[in-house]
Design an enzyme around this catalytic site. Structure first.
Site, PDB file in Angstrom:
ATOM      1  N   TYR A 190      66.606  -6.147 -40.629  1.00 29.09           N
ATOM      2  CA  TYR A 190      65.167  -5.922 -40.705  1.00 29.09           C
ATOM      3  C   TYR A 190      64.905  -4.467 -41.012  1.00 29.09           C
ATOM      4  CZ  TYR A 190      60.321  -7.117 -40.313  1.00 29.09           C
ATOM      5  OH  TYR A 190      59.013  -7.324 -40.615  1.00 29.09           O
ATOM      6  N   ARG A 243      51.412  -6.331 -49.188  1.00 29.79           N
ATOM      7  CA  ARG A 243      51.534  -5.081 -48.431  1.00 29.79           C
ATOM      8  C   ARG A 243      52.818  -5.134 -47.613  1.00 29.79           C
ATOM      9  NH1 ARG A 243      51.327  -2.806 -43.833  1.00 29.79           N
ATOM     10  NH2 ARG A 243      51.181  -4.847 -42.805  1.00 29.79           N
ATOM     11  N   LYS A 261      62.323 -11.876 -40.527  1.00 30.92           N
ATOM     12  CA  LYS A 261      61.592 -12.181 -39.294  1.00 30.92           C
ATOM     13  C   LYS A 261      62.139 -13.434 -38.618  1.00 30.92           C
ATOM     14  CE  LYS A 261      58.075  -9.169 -38.944  1.00 30.92           C
ATOM     15  NZ  LYS A 261      57.585  -8.481 -37.747  1.00 30.92           N
ATOM     16  N   GLU A 333      52.289 -12.538 -42.404  1.00 28.83           N
ATOM     17  CA  GLU A 333      53.083 -11.320 -42.446  1.00 28.83           C
ATOM     18  C   GLU A 333      52.813 -10.521 -43.720  1.00 28.83           C
ATOM     19  OE1 GLU A 333      55.525  -8.715 -40.574  1.00 28.83           O
ATOM     20  OE2 GLU A 333      55.041 -10.703 -39.786  1.00 28.83           O
ATOM     21  N   ASP A 334      52.456  -9.260 -43.537  1.00 30.33           N
ATOM     22  CA  ASP A 334      52.314  -8.302 -44.640  1.00 30.33           C
ATOM     23  C   ASP A 334      51.311  -8.744 -45.705  1.00 30.33           C
ATOM     24  OD1 ASP A 334      54.009  -6.647 -43.349  1.00 30.33           O
ATOM     25  OD2 ASP A 334      55.714  -6.928 -44.666  1.00 30.33           O
ATOM     26  N   ASP A 356      51.403 -10.807 -37.173  1.00 28.16           N
ATOM     27  CA  ASP A 356      52.268  -9.847 -36.494  1.00 28.16           C
ATOM     28  C   ASP A 356      51.834  -8.408 -36.748  1.00 28.16           C
ATOM     29  OD1 ASP A 356      54.538  -9.331 -34.841  1.00 28.16           O
ATOM     30  OD2 ASP A 356      55.620  -8.672 -36.617  1.00 28.16           O
ATOM     31  N   ASP A 357      51.294  -8.134 -37.925  1.00 30.03           N
ATOM     32  CA  ASP A 357      50.861  -6.768 -38.239  1.00 30.03           C
ATOM     33  C   ASP A 357      49.659  -6.359 -37.389  1.00 30.03           C
ATOM     34  OD1 ASP A 357      52.718  -6.447 -40.533  1.00 30.03           O
ATOM     35  OD2 ASP A 357      51.509  -8.056 -41.372  1.00 30.03           O
ATOM     36  N   ASN A 498      56.469   2.040 -41.056  1.00 31.16           N
ATOM     37  CA  ASN A 498      57.780   1.668 -41.593  1.00 31.16           C
ATOM     38  C   ASN A 498      57.746   1.669 -43.118  1.00 31.16           C
ATOM     39  OD1 ASN A 498      59.247   1.041 -39.135  1.00 31.16           O
ATOM     40  ND2 ASN A 498      57.901  -0.718 -38.906  1.00 31.16           N
TER      41      ASN A 498
END
Length: 642
Positions: A190, A243, A261, A333-334, A356-357, A498
């Site tokens: 990850y 993103r 993930k 996610e993202d 999650d973000d 990150n």
């Protein structure tokens, strides 16, 4: 043990092959073509070739559906049973597959392959003699060998590719390796390495590890979901690649994120790998470099927006619920800010969804702040918070902090928000800007004079806690850290962006510029820092502390929705795992070496809260949720085969 298109049959006989077949040489079988679905039930799709002995049929009902002409042979007298060699290049052939979990195919099946760990008895029972060297080794020795090989790679991306290769050929060994060496391998599978892997995904792509759903599949998404070989899915991680970490729009190549993930869901949270489904929604990309890259694997078009985008996502969400039921967890996610908040608001009341973000990051950061209070003193309500970054992560963290303050002090959440200030690319978010702000930023527009820079905001707001979620590297400058240190004896500085290159500051910078007084944690890992003869080990505010245990808790309780109180429960459970020994080292997160135990405890608290809120459907409630969570966790140890 037999497998047809991903389904396993534990019968000792199949299609006329007797039990004694393992003790004798079987003559070349005739071929019967049958239509078999992916779950072994006759159907009109996923055709497989079934085998039977050459014994003549005793009744008309046993006559062959299709017979291959024995004269159709290739060199050596081998029958061309699939018709591939006798067909001309312009003729169509059928891509027959015969998957029996014995012999050579067994060594190529990542779910069952054990490599050199197959016992002598298993090698005889499953036709493996001669296909492997004679030595038999333990899984522990395999782990030792793989780690020795892994440490020889100097380039992180090479380690990533080696891990992905292992996952594709020996699933249990992959998870055994990851679980037992989690602190060393987590940055490989990850962040930060997965970011580089996504950037180069088109070049390193070998075989699919998830579902790619593009605009080309509009109107057929349910059919696409049914193409996935596993039918009992419990967790889906989905991205549209707009993103990816702090790297921006990577389009279809964002698949590395869902794959990574879900590897952590299994390794850290104990959710069966077969119950996990990575999905990438490909609606195009606005990344010109990718559009011009000959190795790019996605749609070569600009991103779909508006109704076209919304209709595709709506079809996907409805198809998931229709195919897997309402208790499947869908983790967004993202996604870019403008879609992430809308999707969470739209489907949060109808599906079991989690971003999650927004929510995972918020939960893990809140946990770190609760722990940090043991070092700096006071309650959350006693502190002032300043954020650099007002996107998904920043506003998500801020809202969960406000909810926790509201819960602790019994004040309205609107009042709790007044202790939290956010800075975006245009400066401090204030009331005078409210008309120009995106809807998710408006709750944070306070009555205050405009402030243009982060340094000026630090000087006028006088925060005790500084949190970076901007995705902009090196924005916590020496002047900013020194200003925080002048205001606070122990400034809390969280640099969360990150990958490592996008971190607001490094651990070395934080400790050096604060003269060793900072309480520091980051999104990406940093090595221990020596300052004035003392070593400082910084913590990592990694979402992997939260989402695996959260997902496990939702699954074991049969939860149908994710409530904010569930996120607060997860944060509090994680904070309780930090020992005094950790605090003495300045750490506000526990070591990852005990992450499976931590995940089980988080799962128990999450499940308990789901039952308390009436959101759980798995009844009756287990008496000991922690032990129940541990009993449900996937084990990567090899199984013995008949």
């Amino acid at each position: 043990m037999f497998s047809f298109n991903g389904s396993t049959f534990l019968n000792n006989t199949l299609c006329g092959v007797s039990k004694q077949s393992s003790q004798r040489k079987i003559s070349a079988p005739s071929v019967v073509v049958a239509s078999v679905s992916s779950n072994g039930i006759p159907a009109d799709r996923n055709v497989s070739v079934l085998m039977r002995d050459n014994a003549p049929s005793s009744s008309p009902s046993q006559s062959r559906v299709t017979e291959i002409e024995p004269a159709s042979t290739v060199g050596g007298g081998v029958e061309d049973v699939y018709g591939e060699d006798t067909a001309t290049e312009d003729q169509y052939i059928t891509p027959w597959t015969l998957t029996v979990a014995s012999g050579y195919p067994l060594l190529r099946d990542p779910h069952y392959n054990k490599g050199l760990a197959f016992t002598v008895k298993e090698r005889d029972a499953h036709f493996l003699r001669g296909l492997l060297p004679p030595v038999v080794v333990s899984q522990e020795l395999q782990v030792k060998k793989m780690m020795a090989n892994m440490r020889q790679y100097q380039v992180p991306l090479q380690r990533y590719m080696a891990m992905m290769d292992l996952q594709e050929r020996n699933e249990r060994l992959f998870y055994k390796l990851l679980i037992e060496n989690v602190e060393e391998l987590l940055p490989v599978v990850y962040t930060p390495t997965v970011g580089e892997a996504c950037q180069k995904y088109g070049s390193i792509f070998r075989q699919p590890q998830g579902l790619f759903i593009s605009l080309n599949e509009k109107g057929r998404i349910l059919e696409v979901l049914r193409n996935w070989p596993e039918k009992k899915i419990q967790v889906i991680v989905v991205t549209d690649g707009e993103r990816i970490l702090g790297l921006g729009d990577l389009g279809c190549q964002g698949m590395g994120i869902p794959v990574g993930k879900l590897s952590l869901y299994s390794a850290l949270g104990g959710i069966r790998p077969s119950a996990c489904l990575p999905v990438t929604i490909d609606v195009g990309t606005n990344n010109e470099q990718l559009l011009n890259d000959e190795f790019y694997i996605g749609l070569r078009r600009r991103r779909a927006t508006g109704q076209e985008y919304a209709e595709l996502l709506d079809e996907f969400m409805n198809a998931v619920k229709q195919n897997y039921g309402e208790k499947v967890l869908i983790q967004f996610e993202d996604f870019a800010n403008h879609n992430a908040f809308d999707l969470l608001a739209k489907y949060g009341t109808t599906h079991l969804v989690f971003n999650d973000d927004i929510q995972g990051t918020a939960s893990v950061v809140l946990s770190g702040l609760i722990t940090a209070l043991n070092l700096v003193g006071g309650t959350l309500a006693d502190h002032r918070f300043l954020f650099l970054g007002a996107g998904e992560a920043g506003t998500g963290i801020a809202e969960l902090i406000a909810l926790e303050i509201s819960k602790q002090t019994n004040v309205p959440v609107e009042e709790a928000r007044k202790k939290i200030f956010l800075v975006d690319s245009k400066g401090l978010i204030v009331k005078s800007r409210v008309e120009m702000l995106q809807h998710f930023k408006r709750p944070w527009a306070h009555e205050h004079e405009p402030v243009r820079t982060l340094l000026d905001a630090v000087k006028v707001i006088k925060p005790t806690i500084l949190i970076g979620s901007s995705g902009a590297g090196r924005t916590f400058t020496k002047e900013v850290v020194e200003a925080m240190s002048a205001l606070n004896e122990k400034p809390v500085i969280l640099s969360l962006s990150n990958p490592t290159s996008q971190s607001e500051c490094t651990a070395e910078e934080a400790y050096t510029w604060s003269e060793g007084r900072a309480i520091f944690a980051s999104g990406s890992p940093f090595s221990p820092v020596e300052y004035n003869g003392k070593f400082y080990a910084s913590g990592q505010a990694n979402n992997a502390y939260i989402f695996p245990g959260l997902g496990l808790g939702l699954i074991i309780s049969g939860a149908i929705r994710v409530h904010d109180d569930i996120l607060l429960a997860a944060s509090e459970a994680l904070a309780e795992q930090v020992s005094q020994e950790n605090l003495d080292k300045g750490l506000i997160y526990p070591p990852f070496s005990n992450i499976r135990k931590i995940s089980a405890q988080i799962a128990a608290r999450v499940a308990a809260k789901a039952y308390e809120l009436g959101l759980a459907t798995r009844l009756p409630q287990p008496e000991n949720l922690e032990k129940y969570a541990e009993s449900c966790m996937y084990s990567p140890n090899y199984r013995n085969y008949r």
